[in-house]
Design a protein around this motif. Structure first.
Motif, PDB file in Angstrom:
ATOM      1  N   HIS A  51       0.811  -1.381  -0.057  1.00 14.81           N
ATOM      2  CA  HIS A  51       0.073   0.167  -0.406  1.00 14.81           C
ATOM      3  C   HIS A  51       1.092   1.328  -0.041  1.00 14.81           C
ATOM      4  O   HIS A  51       0.141   1.844  -0.978  1.00 14.81           O
ATOM      5  N   GLN A  55       0.263   4.214  -2.737  1.00 14.32           N
ATOM      6  CA  GLN A  55       0.227   5.614  -2.472  1.00 14.32           C
ATOM      7  C   GLN A  55       1.743   6.780  -2.673  1.00 14.32           C
ATOM      8  O   GLN A  55       1.349   7.330  -3.343  1.00 14.32           O
ATOM      9  N   ASP A  59       1.426   9.432  -5.510  1.00 16.82           N
ATOM     10  CA  ASP A  59       1.876  10.971  -5.146  1.00 16.82           C
ATOM     11  C   ASP A  59       2.304  11.696  -6.073  1.00 16.82           C
ATOM     12  O   ASP A  59       2.878  12.894  -6.149  1.00 16.82           O
ATOM     13  N   ALA A  96      -3.954   4.712  -9.269  1.00 18.58           N
ATOM     14  CA  ALA A  96      -2.666   6.005  -9.039  1.00 18.58           C
ATOM     15  C   ALA A  96      -3.143   7.061  -9.679  1.00 18.58           C
ATOM     16  O   ALA A  96      -3.315   8.166  -9.416  1.00 18.58           O
ATOM     17  N   ALA A 101      -4.708   9.836  -3.170  1.00 22.51           N
ATOM     18  CA  ALA A 101      -4.946   9.569  -1.857  1.00 22.51           C
ATOM     19  C   ALA A 101      -5.141   7.957  -1.805  1.00 22.51           C
ATOM     20  O   ALA A 101      -6.675   8.295  -1.337  1.00 22.51           O
ATOM     21  N   ASP A 103      -7.351   4.768  -0.626  1.00 23.62           N
ATOM     22  CA  ASP A 103      -7.573   4.490   0.745  1.00 23.62           C
ATOM     23  C   ASP A 103      -7.625   2.875   0.398  1.00 23.62           C
ATOM     24  O   ASP A 103      -7.094   2.462  -0.434  1.00 23.62           O
ATOM     25  N   SER A 107      -6.547  -0.531  -2.280  1.00 19.38           N
ATOM     26  CA  SER A 107      -6.033  -1.453  -2.813  1.00 19.38           C
ATOM     27  C   SER A 107      -5.953  -2.899  -2.767  1.00 19.38           C
ATOM     28  O   SER A 107      -6.016  -3.134  -3.736  1.00 19.38           O
ATOM     29  N   ARG A 513      -2.095   5.843   6.587  1.00 17.35           N
ATOM     30  CA  ARG A 513      -3.671   6.580   5.247  1.00 17.35           C
ATOM     31  C   ARG A 513      -2.742   7.836   5.127  1.00 17.35           C
ATOM     32  O   ARG A 513      -2.183   8.631   6.094  1.00 17.35           O
ATOM     33  N   LYS A 514      -3.089   8.462   4.300  1.00 18.14           N
ATOM     34  CA  LYS A 514      -2.459   9.791   3.927  1.00 18.14           C
ATOM     35  C   LYS A 514      -3.200  11.027   4.501  1.00 18.14           C
ATOM     36  O   LYS A 514      -1.938  11.741   4.814  1.00 18.14           O
ATOM     37  N   VAL A 555       4.630   6.906   2.529  1.00 19.14           N
ATOM     38  CA  VAL A 555       3.220   7.376   2.444  1.00 19.14           C
ATOM     39  C   VAL A 555       3.211   9.178   2.906  1.00 19.14           C
ATOM     40  O   VAL A 555       2.229  10.149   1.954  1.00 19.14           O
TER      41      VAL A 555
END
Length: 787
Positions: A51, A55, A59, A96, A101, A103, A107, A513-514, A555
């Motif tokens: 994960h 992220q 990003d 992506a 972001a 969650d 994924s 988590r972002k 992340v």
């Protein structure tokens, strides 16, 4: 392909493809809902490793940056060559692109969706063969929710390879049966994405597919004609695979030569073998307590097992030996398939042989066959024969579905009295062996629960099979399919449903988590922002906090000296002691060059803030009072500051040649070495222009993932040192013109800058680097010739 002996007429009424696919989808949704709902999430590697990769990919793209290099783990890592970075995974790459972001449901959904795609491909295989839809559904559900696909769903890369295997199988089958170049090319494209996983599942899948193709040609009425007809689609498939996979595989191959991953020898590989006692899990899903607390697990190689039977030298997690894919398909394999001989029919015998070979491989050192199989190309790169359970589960699912088809169409061989007796002996013998093992190890209470559940599921499966057979005889194929789908769904939900190995509360992974408000992460973000300066970009380290913490830096955009990845640059590992993981305090190992946090290399890395799950003295026992300053105690960690951390960029005027290999081995820097005044190079230093001394300055103008832009000003020129990990795929430019990239101070990058003001730009160009590596490799003389 061998012509089916017992096929249904191709009638839309009897084989309603859309309805059967809908049945599979509904069953998939029911079995996947614990994860898709967001209440539970796929744990362990799926979160700790994969994960954060997703992220970072999301990003980078949404910030307009390249994901080919990341500064956020191991002080810099070449993502483009990492087979687990997800860059080349279509489903994760699409996520992506769509979501900056994503969650956990995104994924998890990608993993489960890949299994659904594989299950639907299995349905198409049965449809193409004219086999009964009930068999298609049994095979599809056993494939997606059986064996390793269910118990090892956290190993995302291998699950993706498994899904692509099923898709490739149906496309390849159609290509050969129809002589289709289009299907052949499509099969090649999908198989290309499969091998991009660069894992053992993909490798074994390639061998199985190749074997099935060879078998199809040899078993044709005219093998030579079949061979000639197969050439166009196979050539098209090869072209498709080459287009997709060549460059990523070459990138990985060349990085692997410089990585920490050695070739696995025969003895080490044998330590990942499937213990023969694990085969009992084909009938009794949770016999050894793998689904419950770790203390309940008593199978090989648990402490409870070894206390009774002696050391095994096996290195397998408790979920790596689970074979259960439903009592319905497994029961039919043992009875109709093996005892009554249906698995040796011409139309299915290639799959039967493939299954037996893969089983022998999975058993590893427990059969003499592994010595031969280990010599196959590529096998020595992988450490666990038990990984073959992914492919073994897929093949068993296909066999179970085929045997279901025989029963539903009334073409299964009739049982003779001695066969019925032998079948009863198999099940009673397996039950007796399970009870004896449980009694011997002292785990009867744990085993009894599994055995009772197996008995109930056995009655359910037998009742469902009888009911479905009756419906099929009356021409209600779809109703029979629904009955068996419901039966197997209940069975798999009970036995292969969420467990500690496959599903944990999503809130456990909040730090990944972002938008996490975790106080440790918030503190590190504030502190690194506080200490940032024109020449400074401080690094952090996350050590011994929890399993899922090391890659949290991916992340939250924190430059981390460590991370979680079995593949790292070998130079960095040797210099810093960085290991695969640092979940526990004793997993933070050091090296001669970095014997602890109070060392010159730690300072040169700019390691300013260290967050540990225990007091840092328990990790680095060399620390003395005052070496580090504790600045916080959060809910998760002790946080320390290293006030001696050096800036990210330095401008020096003195250079010396040094033996980097000797420095790495001994950990001894040259006498009097001060990185603020001198740079060490692995070659004779390039000369500097002569001129008067004056004030020098250097500043970071832009710091991206694959580009770092600096502004330098010096009266007489100097050596600009960037304390980022050196790799020869990086290039450097001064005022837009190429310059020579120097390897500095063992681990870092440097360049000679001229007098005056300069704009220095470091650029990561892996394709250029790969091309140069290929040319150098081709020019290299053979080992037995002088170079």
């Amino acid at each position: 392909m061998p012509k089916p002996e017992h096929a249904l007429p191709e009638s839309p009424v009897r084989w309603p493809l859309a309805s059967v696919c809908a049945i599979v989808f509904v069953a998939w949704l029911a079995l996947s809902w614990p994860w898709l709902s967001g209440t539970l999430t796929i744990p362990w590697d799926a979160k700790a490793h994969f994960h954060p990769q997703l992220q970072f990919l999301a990003d980078a793209w949404h910030k307009g940056l390249s994901p080919f290099w990341t500064p956020y783990v191991f002080s810099g890592s070449p993502q483009v060559a990492d087979p687990q970075s997800l860059i080349f995974s279509p489903s994760f790459a699409l996520i992506a692109l769509l979501n900056p972001a994503p969650d956990f449901r995104w994924s998890d959904g990608a993993v489960l969706g890949t299994l659904l795609l594989g299950a639907l491909s299995i349905v198409l295989i049965f449809r193409d063969r004219g086999w009964h839809p009930a068999g298609a559904v049994v095979a599809a559900l056993a494939f997606a929710f059986g064996a390793a696909a269910a118990w090892r769903i956290q190993h995302v890369g291998q699950v993706l390879s498994l899904g692509y295997f099923a898709v490739t199988l149906v496309l390849l089958s159609r290509a050969l049966e129809r002589g289709s170049i289009g299907y052949g090319f499509a099969a090649g494209i999908v198989s290309g994405f499969m091998v991009l996983g660069r894992d053992q599942v993909a490798l074994l899948a390639v061998y199985v597919l190749a074997g099935l193709v060879i078998a199809a040609i040899l078993m044709a009425q005219s093998p030579w004609r079949a061979f000639r007809a197969s050439l166009p689609p196979l050539i098209a498939g090869t072209l498709g695979a080459v287009l997709v996979a060549t460059i990523p595989i070459l990138l990985t191959a060349f990085i692997a030569q410089e990585s920490n991953r050695p070739v696995i020898d025969f003895v080490e590989a044998g330590k990942g073998s499937l213990h023969p006692a694990a085969l009992l899990t084909g009938l009794f899903a949770n016999l050894y307590g793998a689904a419950g607390p770790l203390a309940d697990f008593w199978g090989a190689p648990s402490p409870a097992w070894e206390a009774r039977f002696g050391p095994l030298s096996l290195f397998l997690a408790r979920n790596m030996s689970q074979l259960y894919l439903g009592l319905l398909p497994m029961g039919l394999i043992l009875t109709v398939g093996l005892v009554r001989g249906a698995l040796w029919r011409r139309e299915i015998v290639p799959l039967t042989v493939a299954t037996l070979i893969v089983l022998l491989f999975a058993l590893g050192r427990y059969t003499p066959a592994f010595r031969v199989l280990f010599e196959l190309p590529g096998i020595s790169f992988y450490r666990r024969p038990a990984d073959a359970l992914f492919i073994l589960g897929a093949l068993l699912a296909l066999l179970g579905g085929y045997l279901t088809h025989l029963v539903m169409t009334g073409t299964a061989p009739k049982a003779r009295p001695w066969q019925i007796a032998f079948e009863a002996l198999i099940f009673t013998g397996a039950l007796a062996l399970a009870l004896w093992l449980a009694w011997t190890v002292g785990r009867i209470p744990v085993a009894t629960i599994s055995l009772v559940i197996a008995a109930l599921c056995g009655m359910l499966s037998l009742g469902g099979l009888i009911a479905a057979h009756g419906l099929a005889k009356r021409g209600s194929a779809l109703a029979a399919t629904l009955v068996l789908a419901a039966t197997l769904t209940i069975d798999l939900a009970v036995n292969n449903g969420p467990s500690e190995s496959t599903a944990l509360p999503a809130k456990m992974y909040d730090v990944l988590r972002k938008d996490s408000s975790n106080d440790t992460i918030a503190l590190l973000k504030r502190e690194t922002a506080r200490t940032a300066a024109p020449d400074r970009r401080d690094r952090i380290e996350l050590a011994g906090i929890d399993f899922h913490w090391p890659n949290a830096s991916l992340v939250h955009d924190l430059d981390n000296t460590l991370g979680y990845n079995p593949l790292r640059l070998g130079l960095y590992t040797k210099a810093t002691g960085a290991g695969d993981h640092v979940a526990l305090p004793d997993q933070r190992t050091f090296s001669p060059l970095m014997p602890g946090y109070r060392s010159l290399l730690a300072d040169m890395l700019g390691l300013r803030f260290i967050a540990t799950g225990v007091p840092v003295e328990q990790i680095d026992k060399r620390l003395k009072p005052g070496d580090l300053k504790q600045i916080a105690r959060t809910k998760d960690a002790f946080v320390y500051e290293n006030p001696h951390a050096l800036p990210r960029v330095l401008l020096v005027t003195d250079a010396r040649k040094a033996d980097f290999d000797a420095i790495l081995k001994t950990g001894a820097w040259p006498e009097g070495f001060d990185p603020r005044r001198t740079v060490l190079l692995d070659r004779d230093p390039p000369p500097l222009p002569t001129g008067p001394l004056g004030p020098d300055s250097v500043a970071i103008r832009d710091y991206g993932t694959t580009t770092v832009t600096l502004a330098a000003e010096t009266a007489r020129g100097g050596y600009l040192v960037l304390n980022d990990v050196w790799h020869h795929w990086w290039q450097v430019e001064i005022d837009g013109k190429p310059a020579e990239l120097l390897r500095a101070n063992v681990l870092f990058r440097a360049v000679v800058v001229p007098p005056g003001k300069s704009t220095v730009r470091f650029v990561f160009r892996p394709l250029d680097g790969l091309w140069q590596d290929i040319v150098a490799h081709l020019r290299k003389p053979p080992a037995n010739q002088p170079g």
